[in-house]
Design an enzyme around this catalytic site. Structure first.
Site, short mmCIF file in Angstrom:
data_model
loop_
_atom_site.label_atom_id
_atom_site.label_comp_id
_atom_site.label_asym_id
_atom_site.label_seq_id
_atom_site.Cartn_x
_atom_site.Cartn_y
_atom_site.Cartn_z
N LYS A 136 5.06 8.63 2.45
CA LYS A 136 5.34 9.07 3.82
C LYS A 136 4.08 9.06 4.71
O LYS A 136 2.95 8.97 4.21
CB LYS A 136 5.97 10.47 3.76
CG LYS A 136 7.33 10.51 3.05
CD LYS A 136 7.95 11.91 3.10
CE LYS A 136 9.30 11.96 2.43
NZ LYS A 136 9.95 13.30 2.54
N TYR B 13 18.29 9.08 6.68
CA TYR B 13 18.43 10.52 6.43
C TYR B 13 19.73 11.10 7.00
O TYR B 13 19.82 12.31 7.22
CB TYR B 13 17.21 11.27 6.98
CG TYR B 13 16.02 11.26 6.04
CD1 TYR B 13 16.11 11.80 4.75
CD2 TYR B 13 14.80 10.75 6.42
CE1 TYR B 13 15.01 11.80 3.89
CE2 TYR B 13 13.70 10.75 5.57
CZ TYR B 13 13.82 11.28 4.29
OH TYR B 13 12.75 11.29 3.44
N ASN C 51 5.66 16.09 2.97
CA ASN C 51 5.53 16.21 1.51
C ASN C 51 5.28 14.88 0.80
O ASN C 51 5.61 14.72 -0.37
CB ASN C 51 6.73 16.97 0.93
CG ASN C 51 8.04 16.28 1.18
OD1 ASN C 51 8.08 15.20 1.78
ND2 ASN C 51 9.12 16.87 0.72
N GLU D 280 19.63 2.63 -0.96
CA GLU D 280 18.34 2.73 -0.25
C GLU D 280 17.50 1.47 -0.44
O GLU D 280 16.87 0.99 0.52
CB GLU D 280 17.59 3.98 -0.73
CG GLU D 280 18.27 5.26 -0.30
CD GLU D 280 17.66 6.53 -0.88
OE1 GLU D 280 18.16 7.62 -0.54
OE2 GLU D 280 16.69 6.44 -1.67
#
Ligand code: ATP
Ligand code: MG
Length: 140
Positions: free
Chosen positions: A11, A51, A114, A128
């Site tokens: 991320k 998401y 995170n 995904e």
């Protein structure tokens, strides 16, 4: 246990701190093989689709803004029981609850920032992976 694939995202909080290699070292140390990888910037539309399951949650807007705030590294990981194995390597969503030595314990800044995403089941992994990679980009 069968060899399977899971989908991973390093991320923006981690790419911003130049931690791609550090995260990959923990992935490989756990016996997972990185069989596809690319650095991209997610579009808002793609982050919202990715998401969508969290759309009703209070943190949805913050989550989407964060995921498009900088580059991400999307990956396909392969190995025995890869989905659960990677979730073990990542550690709990909230880094303060993550086990010692996990990616989130070592690197994450907060429950939101995170550092990594990992699929939660083989079925979601397949969906995904297909959102980011074509078959010939995955070389096992
Ligand atoms: P991921 O899906 O990213 O692998 P996860 O499965 O551990 O993480 P989820 O419950 O699916 O956690 O939440 C997805 C993401 O939403 C989390 O990784 C985190 O970035 C963000 N998130 C979850 N809970 C919160 C919260 N309470 N506040 C802010 N962000 C949150
Ligand atoms: Mg999740």
């Amino acid at each position: 246990m069968a060899v399977e694939r899971t989908f991973s995202i390093i991320k923006p909080d981690a790419t911003a701190r130049n931690l791609t290699g550090a995260v990959n070292a923990l992935i490989e140390k756990a016996g997972l093989r990185i069989v596809a990888q690319k650095r991209i910037r997610m579009t808002r539309e793609h982050a919202e689709t990715f998401y969508a399951v969290h759309k009703a949650r209070p943190f949805f807007g913050e989550l989407v803004d964060f995921m498009i705030s900088g580059p991400v590294v999307v990956q396909v990981l392969e190995g025995e029981g890869a989905v659960l194995r990677y979730r073990d390597v990542m550690g709990a969503t909230d880094p303060s609850k993550a086990a010692e030595g996990t990616i989130r314990k070592v690197h994450a800044r907060s429950i939101g920032e995170n550092s990594v995403h990992g699929s939660d089941a083989p079925e979601t992994a397949a969906i995904e992976i297909a959102q980011f990679f074509s078959g010939n980009e995955i070389v096992g």
